[in-house]
Design an enzyme around this catalytic site. Structure first.
Site, PDB file in Angstrom:
ATOM      1  N   VAL A  67     -51.219 -57.570  -1.611  1.00  0.00           N
ATOM      2  CA  VAL A  67     -52.431 -57.591  -0.789  1.00  0.00           C
ATOM      3  C   VAL A  67     -53.030 -58.996  -0.795  1.00  0.00           C
ATOM      4  O   VAL A  67     -52.854 -59.757  -1.737  1.00  0.00           O
ATOM      5  CB  VAL A  67     -53.500 -56.577  -1.284  1.00  0.00           C
ATOM      6  CG1 VAL A  67     -52.986 -55.151  -1.218  1.00  0.00           C
ATOM      7  CG2 VAL A  67     -53.980 -56.907  -2.707  1.00  0.00           C
ATOM      8  N   CYS A  68     -53.712 -59.321   0.296  1.00  0.00           N
ATOM      9  CA  CYS A  68     -54.502 -60.559   0.364  1.00  0.00           C
ATOM     10  C   CYS A  68     -55.632 -60.296   1.358  1.00  0.00           C
ATOM     11  O   CYS A  68     -55.805 -59.173   1.821  1.00  0.00           O
ATOM     12  CB  CYS A  68     -53.646 -61.752   0.748  1.00  0.00           C
ATOM     13  SG  CYS A  68     -52.970 -61.685   2.404  1.00  0.00           S
ATOM     14  N   THR A  69     -56.400 -61.320   1.694  1.00  0.00           N
ATOM     15  CA  THR A  69     -57.608 -61.102   2.485  1.00  0.00           C
ATOM     16  C   THR A  69     -57.358 -60.425   3.834  1.00  0.00           C
ATOM     17  O   THR A  69     -57.864 -59.345   4.101  1.00  0.00           O
ATOM     18  CB  THR A  69     -58.339 -62.445   2.717  1.00  0.00           C
ATOM     19  OG1 THR A  69     -58.404 -63.139   1.475  1.00  0.00           O
ATOM     20  CG2 THR A  69     -59.746 -62.206   3.234  1.00  0.00           C
ATOM     21  N   GLY A  95     -54.018 -60.574   5.284  1.00  0.00           N
ATOM     22  CA  GLY A  95     -52.590 -60.298   5.456  1.00  0.00           C
ATOM     23  C   GLY A  95     -51.664 -61.489   5.559  1.00  0.00           C
ATOM     24  O   GLY A  95     -50.464 -61.350   5.331  1.00  0.00           O
ATOM     25  N   ILE A 114     -56.940 -56.764   2.895  1.00  0.00           N
ATOM     26  CA  ILE A 114     -58.036 -56.058   2.241  1.00  0.00           C
ATOM     27  C   ILE A 114     -59.204 -55.849   3.208  1.00  0.00           C
ATOM     28  O   ILE A 114     -59.832 -54.796   3.232  1.00  0.00           O
ATOM     29  CB  ILE A 114     -58.508 -56.862   1.000  1.00  0.00           C
ATOM     30  CG1 ILE A 114     -57.371 -56.934  -0.031  1.00  0.00           C
ATOM     31  CG2 ILE A 114     -59.770 -56.258   0.399  1.00  0.00           C
ATOM     32  CD1 ILE A 114     -57.583 -57.999  -1.105  1.00  0.00           C
TER      33      ILE A 114
END
Ligand SMILES: [Zn+2]
Ligand SMILES: [Zn+2]
Length: 299
Positions: free
Chosen positions: A187-189, A191, A216
């Site tokens: 996961v990251c901010t 994508g 996220i």
């Protein structure tokens, strides 16, 4: 509340026919529309954060979507997704359009570089992740953001990759060796980092790799206050984004350990790493360092 400006974040990995020509096209288009911000173009795609009036942004989006991959266009951007939020008109002071080798710098050596157009984790939507959680699926979440981003908010039970910078990708992956045979979700901010991060995991022998589409931010928008603890760090003047008021602050002041979401910087000029310093400790920020080493190296 009507906003005079609109801020958009977007990216797409897709082969670009003429990266230099596309860079110039971006520059011309944004200049003509009065759009400011930062856009990176590479042979592998585009990544940008820009701001303009809602009319200018709509026109920019229309022209981008016209780039549909048919002869005479730079690539297939017909489905590029624009993550929009209200702007202030002051997010950027200029337009920077750059041509790079990668749209997100991974710091990987040439022979290790990941091309997400060829190798990347399977995308799952926030809705699919919600189902995984609800039916008690066995999987591990690796958060591919920097440690200060993780510090103010993260998925419950997720692994902190402890990155200081995304360029540390190859340095942080070995610590997850034991997850190689497990089902792993990155996961990251929003994508974009997961495209290369999940690809890098696959390239390094991780067998069952997924990535959260839209990141996220998309999950929190759809399921505010659920499964994710704290708030979302964002790279603009707001610092963090909340999707509900019903959440528990998880950020901790590096000085006193109190709950806080206030960011400051390591007092050593050459480090300047973002750290959480609460309101009470803020007046002491000239003598708060991110780590002992920074304190020693202070000139
Ligand atoms: Zn404090
Ligand atoms: Zn430091």
């Amino acid at each position: 509340m009507e906003s005079t400006h609109e801020l958009i974040i977007f990216y797409k990995y897709t082969p670009v026919a003429d990266p230099k020509g596309f860079m110039e096209w971006q520059r011309r288009t944004c200049t003509e529309l009065g759009i400011l911000g930062r856009i990176i173009v590479a042979h592998e795609g585009i990544n940008g954060t820009v701001e303009g009036t809602p009319e200018a942004i709509a026109e920019y989006a229309r022209r981008m979507h016209e780039q549909n991959g048919v002869q005479g266009t730079y690539g297939d951007f017909a489905d590029v997704w624009f993550k929009s939020s209200p702007g202030t008109g002051t997010s950027f002071v200029k337009l920077v359009v750059k041509l790079r080798k990668e749209i997100v710098t991974t710091g990987l050596a040439q022979e290790e570089m990941v091309n997400p157009n060829q190798t990347t984790g399977t995308h799952i939507t926030p809705n699919e992740l919600k189902q995984w959680i609800e039916r008690g699926e066995k999987f591990e979440i690796i958060d591919m953001r920097n440690d200060y981003e993780y510090a103010v908010g993260h998925f419950a039970g997720s692994h902190n990759s402890l990155m200081e910078n995304y360029r540390d990708l190859s340095k942080v992956v070995p610590q997850f060796e034991s997850l190689k045979d497990k089902k792993v979700l990155t996961v990251c901010t929003y994508g974009v980092r997961c495209e290369t991060a999940s690809g890098y995991l696959k390239q390094n022998g991780f067998k069952d790799v997924y990535q959260l589409e839209g990141g996220i931010g998309s999950y929190m928008k759809q399921y505010p206050g659920q499964d994710f603890l704290g708030s979302l760090y964002v790279f603009d003047a707001r610092m963090t984004e909340r999707f509900t008021d019903k959440y528990e602050v998880v950020g901790q002041c590096v000085n006193c350990g109190g709950k806080s979401e206030r960011f400051g910087n390591c007092a050593w000029n050459e480090c300047h790493k973002q750290i959480i310093i609460c309101d009470t400790c803020a007046p002491l920020s000239k003598s708060i360092w991110c780590q002992e080493a920074c304190k020693k190296e202070r000139p």
